[in-house]
Enzyme design. Structure first.
Site, mmCIF file in Angstrom:
data_model
loop_
_atom_site.group_PDB
_atom_site.id
_atom_site.type_symbol
_atom_site.label_atom_id
_atom_site.label_comp_id
_atom_site.label_asym_id
_atom_site.label_seq_id
_atom_site.Cartn_x
_atom_site.Cartn_y
_atom_site.Cartn_z
ATOM 1 N N ASP A 51 0.832 -1.210 0.000
ATOM 2 C CA ASP A 51 0.000 0.000 0.000
ATOM 3 C C ASP A 51 0.867 1.261 0.000
ATOM 4 O O ASP A 51 0.361 2.383 -0.045
ATOM 5 C CB ASP A 51 -1.013 -0.018 1.153
ATOM 6 C CG ASP A 51 -0.376 -0.101 2.527
ATOM 7 O OD1 ASP A 51 0.874 -0.139 2.612
ATOM 8 O OD2 ASP A 51 -1.130 -0.128 3.526
ATOM 9 N N SER A 52 2.195 1.064 0.012
ATOM 10 C CA SER A 52 3.105 2.193 -0.223
ATOM 11 C C SER A 52 2.800 2.820 -1.585
ATOM 12 O O SER A 52 3.222 3.944 -1.858
ATOM 13 C CB SER A 52 4.562 1.728 -0.173
ATOM 14 O OG SER A 52 4.756 0.590 -0.981
ATOM 15 N N ASP A 90 -0.860 -6.375 0.018
ATOM 16 C CA ASP A 90 -1.229 -5.672 1.242
ATOM 17 C C ASP A 90 -2.740 -5.594 1.375
ATOM 18 O O ASP A 90 -3.447 -5.336 0.388
ATOM 19 C CB ASP A 90 -0.694 -4.232 1.188
ATOM 20 C CG ASP A 90 0.423 -4.001 2.177
ATOM 21 O OD1 ASP A 90 0.485 -4.710 3.204
ATOM 22 O OD2 ASP A 90 1.246 -3.101 1.912
ATOM 23 N N LYS A 118 -0.804 -9.370 3.568
ATOM 24 C CA LYS A 118 -0.087 -8.756 4.691
ATOM 25 C C LYS A 118 -1.042 -7.835 5.447
ATOM 26 O O LYS A 118 -1.750 -7.039 4.838
ATOM 27 C CB LYS A 118 1.134 -7.985 4.175
ATOM 28 C CG LYS A 118 1.908 -7.251 5.280
ATOM 29 C CD LYS A 118 3.304 -6.858 4.829
ATOM 30 C CE LYS A 118 3.381 -5.634 3.973
ATOM 31 N NZ LYS A 118 2.851 -4.395 4.589
ATOM 32 N N GLU A 120 -1.344 -5.303 9.085
ATOM 33 C CA GLU A 120 -0.532 -4.563 10.043
ATOM 34 C C GLU A 120 -1.094 -4.670 11.456
ATOM 35 O O GLU A 120 -2.302 -4.559 11.658
ATOM 36 C CB GLU A 120 -0.491 -3.072 9.652
ATOM 37 C CG GLU A 120 0.233 -2.816 8.360
ATOM 38 C CD GLU A 120 0.395 -1.335 8.054
ATOM 39 O OE1 GLU A 120 0.073 -0.483 8.914
ATOM 40 O OE2 GLU A 120 0.860 -1.027 6.934
ATOM 41 N N GLU A 187 9.252 -3.607 10.679
ATOM 42 C CA GLU A 187 9.614 -2.313 10.072
ATOM 43 C C GLU A 187 10.097 -1.326 11.134
ATOM 44 O O GLU A 187 9.430 -1.113 12.149
ATOM 45 C CB GLU A 187 8.402 -1.722 9.325
ATOM 46 C CG GLU A 187 8.724 -0.343 8.739
ATOM 47 C CD GLU A 187 7.707 0.166 7.727
ATOM 48 O OE1 GLU A 187 6.704 -0.515 7.454
ATOM 49 O OE2 GLU A 187 7.941 1.283 7.200
HETATM 50 O O1 KIV Z 1 3.561 -1.183 1.532
HETATM 51 C C1 KIV Z 1 4.782 -1.348 1.650
HETATM 52 O O2 KIV Z 1 5.573 -1.010 0.763
HETATM 53 C C2 KIV Z 1 5.290 -1.932 2.867
HETATM 54 C C3 KIV Z 1 6.767 -1.824 3.116
HETATM 55 C C4 KIV Z 1 7.078 -1.899 4.545
HETATM 56 C C5 KIV Z 1 7.565 -2.814 2.417
HETATM 57 O O3 KIV Z 1 4.557 -2.477 3.632
#
Ligand code: KIV
Length: 271
Positions: A51-52, A90, A118, A120, A187
Site C-alpha cells: 500500500d506504499s 497488502d 499482509k 498490520e 519495520e
Molecule cells: O507497503 C509497503 O511497501 C510496505 C513496506 C514496509 C515494504 O509495507
C-alpha cells in the site's frame, strides 16, 4: 558471490527452507508488470504489492487513502509480469477492520493472484490471522512501524526503542506465530529488538529498517532506485541505481547484497 539465478516458483516452503539453511531472501515492492518481470530475472524471491503505492504512485502523504480496488488493480498488473516470485498483497487500511471484511477482502486478493496477504498490527490482528490461516490464506504480520496507523503514531518514527516495550512486542510476535502467521515483517525497529524476536520465532522474518537479523529484506522499489520526492531518504534506504548502470543491474546488486548480508550495513540500522 554467485550470480542470482532467475527464480522458479517460490512458495512459503522456499522461505522456510532458506531460513533453515541460513540463506537470506530478497523482496521488493512492485506495482506493475515490467519491473516485476525484471525483478524475477534478477532473482527477487518475493514481490509485495504494497500500500506504499499510495505514496509513491498516487502521491499521498500516507498509505491511508489506498483502497481495495487500488491494490487489486496493481496486483493484476504485477501478476502479469511475475515469473514465479511469491506474490504478497497488502490488505489496505480498514479492509480487515472486522472478521467479515477480512474474509471478503483477503479472498478477493487471493482470487486475483496473491499467494499471501499482509496485515498490520500486533495483538489487534491475532483473531484475523487465525481465521484467515484456518481458511488457507497465508498471512504475513507487519509489526513495528505500521504506516496505516500513522495518524495515531504521529509520524514515521522508529518503534520499540524503549526496552520496556520489548517484551510486549516479542509476546505479540509469538502470539501471531501461534495464531498461524506464516511470515513476520518487521519495520523500523532497533536491531537489538529484531535480534530478540528472531531468536524466539520459528517463522521467516522480513526486515525493513530492522537491521541484519531477519531472514529476508524488503525495500520499496522507488527507494532502492533513488526515485523519491523526499529531500532526505530514510536512514534504512540505499539507492542501488547510484552505483549501477541500469535498473536491472541495480536490482541484481540489491539481491546480491541482501544474500551476502552486505545490505543492510550498519549505517542503515537503528540502535
Ligand atoms: O507497503 C509497503 O511497501 C510496505 C513496506 C514496509 C515494504 O509495507
Amino acid at each position: 558471490m554467485a550470480k542470482p539465478e532467475p527464480n522458479k516458483t517460490i512458495s512459503l516452503q522456499t522461505f522456510r527452507d532458506l531460513k533453515q539453511k541460513g540463506e537470506k531472501f530478497a523482496a521488493l515492492t512492485s506495482y506493475e508488470a515490467t519491473l516485476s518481470s525484471m525483478m524475477c530475472d534478477a532473482g527477487v524471491e518475493l514481490i509485495l504489492v504494497g500500500d506504499s503505492l499510495g505514496m509513491v504512485i498516487q502521491g499521498h502523504d500516507s498509505t491511508v487513502p489506498v483502497s481495495m480496488e487500488d491494490i487489486l488493480y496493481h496486483l493484476r498488473c504485477v501478476k502479469s509480469g511475475n515469473k514465479g516470485a511469491h506474490l504478497m498483497a497488502d490488505m489496505p487500511f480498514m479492509s480487515y477492520a472486522t472478521e467479515q471484511l477480512a474474509y471478503e477482502n483477503a479472498t478477493r486478493l487471493m482470487q486475483a493472484g496473491a499467494n499471501s496477504v499482509k496485515v498490520e498490527g500486533g495483538e489487534v490482528i491475532l483473531k484475523i490471522t487465525e481465521l484467515l490461516s484456518e481458511r488457507g490464506i497465508p498471512v504475513c504480520a507487519h509489526m513495528g512501524l505500521t504506516p496505516q496507523s500513522i495518524n495515531r503514531i504521529g509520524g514515521f518514527f522508529v518503534q520499540g526503542r524503549d526496552p520496556s516495550s520489548h517484551s510486549k512486542i516479542i509476546e505479540e510476535a509469538l502470539s501471531l506465530e501461534s495464531a498461524g502467521a506464516e511470515l513476520l515483517l518487521l519495520e523500523c525497529i532497533p536491531d537489538e529488538l529484531t535480534k530478540k524476536i528472531a531468536e524466539v520465532v520459528k517463522i521467516p522474518t522480513i526486515g525493513i529498517g530492522a537491521g541484519l537479523e531477519t531472514d529476508g529484506q524488503i525495500m520499496v522499489v522507488h527507494d532502492m532506485l533513488g526515485v523519491s520526492c523526499l529531500e532526505k531518504p530514510p536512514k534504512f534506504v540505499k539507492n542501488f541505481l547510484a552505483q549501477n548502470n541500469s535498473i536491472f543491474e541495480a536490482i541484481k546488486d540489491y539481491v546480491r547484497s541482501v544474500k551476502s548480508s552486505s545490505f543492510p550495513a550498519k549505517e542503515h540500522w537503528f540502535d
